[in-house]
Design a protein around this motif. Structure first.
Motif, PDB file in Angstrom:
ATOM      1  N   PHE A  65       4.042   6.441   2.191  1.00  0.00           N
ATOM      2  CA  PHE A  65       5.561   6.686   2.632  1.00  0.00           C
ATOM      3  C   PHE A  65       6.336   6.029   1.614  1.00  0.00           C
ATOM      4  CE2 PHE A  65       9.468   5.318   4.928  1.00  0.00           C
ATOM      5  CZ  PHE A  65       9.883   6.592   5.585  1.00  0.00           C
ATOM      6  N   VAL A  66       7.195   6.530   0.586  1.00  0.00           N
ATOM      7  CA  VAL A  66       7.797   6.187  -0.423  1.00  0.00           C
ATOM      8  C   VAL A  66       9.303   5.510  -0.025  1.00  0.00           C
ATOM      9  CG1 VAL A  66       8.468   6.710  -2.723  1.00  0.00           C
ATOM     10  CG2 VAL A  66       6.765   7.525  -1.845  1.00  0.00           C
ATOM     11  N   ILE A  67       9.628   4.274  -0.314  1.00  0.00           N
ATOM     12  CA  ILE A  67      10.916   3.828  -0.270  1.00  0.00           C
ATOM     13  C   ILE A  67      11.606   3.828  -1.628  1.00  0.00           C
ATOM     14  CG2 ILE A  67      12.269   1.654   0.281  1.00  0.00           C
ATOM     15  CD1 ILE A  67      10.336   2.828   2.597  1.00  0.00           C
ATOM     16  N   PRO A  68      12.568   4.865  -1.751  1.00  0.00           N
ATOM     17  CA  PRO A  68      13.305   4.860  -3.000  1.00  0.00           C
ATOM     18  C   PRO A  68      13.917   3.589  -3.563  1.00  0.00           C
ATOM     19  CG  PRO A  68      14.415   6.160  -1.638  1.00  0.00           C
ATOM     20  CD  PRO A  68      13.331   5.313  -0.763  1.00  0.00           C
ATOM     21  N   ARG A  69      14.362   3.931  -4.983  1.00  0.00           N
ATOM     22  CA  ARG A  69      15.504   2.819  -5.448  1.00  0.00           C
ATOM     23  C   ARG A  69      16.644   2.636  -4.497  1.00  0.00           C
ATOM     24  NH1 ARG A  69      16.825   0.420 -10.249  1.00  0.00           N
ATOM     25  NH2 ARG A  69      15.469   1.587 -11.451  1.00  0.00           N
ATOM     26  N   GLY A  70      17.069   1.281  -4.173  1.00  0.00           N
ATOM     27  CA  GLY A  70      18.107   0.925  -3.441  1.00  0.00           C
ATOM     28  C   GLY A  70      17.749  -0.155  -2.685  1.00  0.00           C
ATOM     29  N   THR A  71      18.849  -0.626  -1.832  1.00  0.00           N
ATOM     30  CA  THR A  71      18.540  -1.790  -1.031  1.00  0.00           C
ATOM     31  C   THR A  71      18.605  -0.784   0.400  1.00  0.00           C
ATOM     32  OG1 THR A  71      19.598  -3.291  -2.425  1.00  0.00           O
ATOM     33  CG2 THR A  71      19.456  -3.867  -0.187  1.00  0.00           C
ATOM     34  N   TRP A  72      17.693  -1.049   1.212  1.00  0.00           N
ATOM     35  CA  TRP A  72      17.381  -0.683   2.483  1.00  0.00           C
ATOM     36  C   TRP A  72      17.447  -1.658   3.630  1.00  0.00           C
ATOM     37  CZ3 TRP A  72      18.698   4.325   1.876  1.00  0.00           C
ATOM     38  CH2 TRP A  72      18.166   4.758   0.403  1.00  0.00           C
ATOM     39  N   VAL A  73      18.108  -1.722   4.144  1.00  0.00           N
ATOM     40  CA  VAL A  73      18.545  -2.856   5.256  1.00  0.00           C
ATOM     41  C   VAL A  73      17.910  -2.157   6.568  1.00  0.00           C
ATOM     42  CG1 VAL A  73      19.974  -4.407   6.713  1.00  0.00           C
ATOM     43  CG2 VAL A  73      20.622  -3.647   4.437  1.00  0.00           C
ATOM     44  N   THR A  74      16.842  -3.053   7.266  1.00  0.00           N
ATOM     45  CA  THR A  74      15.982  -3.001   8.307  1.00  0.00           C
ATOM     46  C   THR A  74      15.704  -4.007   9.161  1.00  0.00           C
ATOM     47  OG1 THR A  74      14.103  -1.790   9.016  1.00  0.00           O
ATOM     48  CG2 THR A  74      13.933  -3.033   7.103  1.00  0.00           C
ATOM     49  N   GLY A  75      15.715  -3.648  10.406  1.00  0.00           N
ATOM     50  CA  GLY A  75      15.204  -4.656  11.494  1.00  0.00           C
ATOM     51  C   GLY A  75      13.629  -4.718  11.523  1.00  0.00           C
ATOM     52  N   PRO A  76      12.861  -5.265  12.246  1.00  0.00           N
ATOM     53  CA  PRO A  76      11.453  -5.191  12.364  1.00  0.00           C
ATOM     54  C   PRO A  76      10.882  -3.854  12.324  1.00  0.00           C
ATOM     55  CG  PRO A  76      12.315  -6.753  14.031  1.00  0.00           C
ATOM     56  CD  PRO A  76      13.465  -5.978  13.592  1.00  0.00           C
ATOM     57  N   ILE A  77       9.875  -3.644  11.462  1.00  0.00           N
ATOM     58  CA  ILE A  77       9.049  -2.264  11.429  1.00  0.00           C
ATOM     59  C   ILE A  77       7.400  -2.563  11.719  1.00  0.00           C
ATOM     60  CG2 ILE A  77      10.714  -1.037   9.897  1.00  0.00           C
ATOM     61  CD1 ILE A  77       9.047  -1.805   7.455  1.00  0.00           C
ATOM     62  N   VAL A  78       6.867  -1.766  12.176  1.00  0.00           N
ATOM     63  CA  VAL A  78       5.512  -1.988  12.502  1.00  0.00           C
ATOM     64  C   VAL A  78       4.553  -0.912  11.700  1.00  0.00           C
ATOM     65  CG1 VAL A  78       3.645  -1.955  14.278  1.00  0.00           C
ATOM     66  CG2 VAL A  78       6.007  -2.673  14.922  1.00  0.00           C
ATOM     67  N   LEU A  79       3.987  -1.428  10.809  1.00  0.00           N
ATOM     68  CA  LEU A  79       2.889  -0.663   9.959  1.00  0.00           C
ATOM     69  C   LEU A  79       1.901   0.086  10.785  1.00  0.00           C
ATOM     70  CD1 LEU A  79       2.035  -3.044   7.005  1.00  0.00           C
ATOM     71  CD2 LEU A  79       3.727  -1.281   7.155  1.00  0.00           C
TER      72      LEU A  79
END
Length: 173
Positions: free
Chosen positions: A85-99
């Motif tokens: 699962f690729v996160i591209p260039r940039g700032t991505w604001v998130t709450g809690p995530i579960v792997l």
């Protein structure tokens, strides 16, 4: 000549494989007990980009929470057998995530997963409306197998914004 080339190629392949297997062998020597050797993690070749899931969020713009897109991507990729699962260039604001199982969360160079500064995201009530006694971690996984966070990107917990946490709150979070 073809036989010699084939034999050399096979020998080099075997030597390379043997070197890869023995790379960490030194760490298993002279231990007081016998332990199972750690095996390299592998993932299916499937690759999915966060941007695919961001298109499903109406009106999304940079700086908005993208927790739902990240979590849905991780969940669906795992359900399909796993992959990257690729996160591209940039700032991505998130709450809690579960792997999830069999998923590599891969941050491209210049990608930043920034945990939201909204503390309410970390103490959401359960289905019965009860407030939890502990804060949720920014990134977690429960009973997951074959997971990784890889790449040249960064994880930003924004821990500096909290300064010194008072003892009473530190016990809860």
């Amino acid at each position: 000549m073809k036989k010699i080339t084939l034999i050399l190629a096979l020998c080099m392949g075997y030597a390379t494989m043997a070197m890869a297997q023995s790379k960490y062998e030194q760490y298993y020597q002279n231990l007081p007990i016998e332990i199972e050797h750690v095996q390299p993690i592998t993932f299916p070749d499937t690759t999915v980009n966060l941007k695919v899931y961001l298109k499903q969020l109406p009106g999304f713009k940079m700086g908005d929470l993208c927790t739902e897109a990240i979590q849905r991507g991780l969940d669906e990729l795992s359900a399909a057998g796993g992959g990257h699962f690729v996160i591209p260039r940039g700032t991505w604001v998130t709450g809690p995530i579960v792997l999830r199982n069999n998923v590599d969360l891969h941050l491209m160079k210049g990608a930043v997963i920034q945990m939201t500064s909204d503390r309410r995201e970390y103490i959401k009530p359960d289905k019965k409306g009860n407030i939890p006694s502990k804060c949720r971690p920014g990134i977690s996984g429960k009973k997951v197998r074959n997971v990784a966070i890889t790449g040249e990107g960064c994880l930003d917990s924004q821990s500096v914004m909290y300064g010194k946490v008072p003892a009473g709150i530190a016990a809860r979070c």
